[in-house]
Design a protein around this motif. Structure first.
Motif: not given
Length: 87
Positions: A40-41, A44, A51-52, A72, A76-78
């Motif tokens: 995920l990093k 992003l 956004f996830i 997430g 700091n993922g949306k």
């Protein structure tokens, strides 16, 4: 005469799917839970405004969902949760 053009900006969607067997997929690529944060990093970093979209089986526990949401949040993922309607 002046013509104005409008431009729509589409945000990238990172798809994160969790099956009832607790198998994780990031954009259709299977990823073990231990590597989920790294994957995920990486996504992003490629798409900072992405956004996830979290899709998970509704038979999973709330704790399973919280574990993924925590990742997430740490990045700091949306995140958006997509659920299927049950009958």
């Amino acid at each position: 005469p002046n013509a104005q053009s409008s431009q729509s900006i589409q945000k990238k969607e990172i798809n994160l799917t969790m099956t009832k067997e607790k198998i994780y997929f990031v954009n259709n690529t299977q990823v073990p839970f231990e590597a989920l944060e790294t994957e995920l990093k990486k996504e992003l970093k490629l798409y900072p405004d992405a956004f996830i979209m979290l899709r998970f089986d509704n038979t999973l526990s709330i704790q399973d969902l919280v574990n993924v949401l925590s990742l997430g949040n740490k990045l700091n993922g949306k995140m958006i949760i997509a659920t299927a309607k049950t009958h």
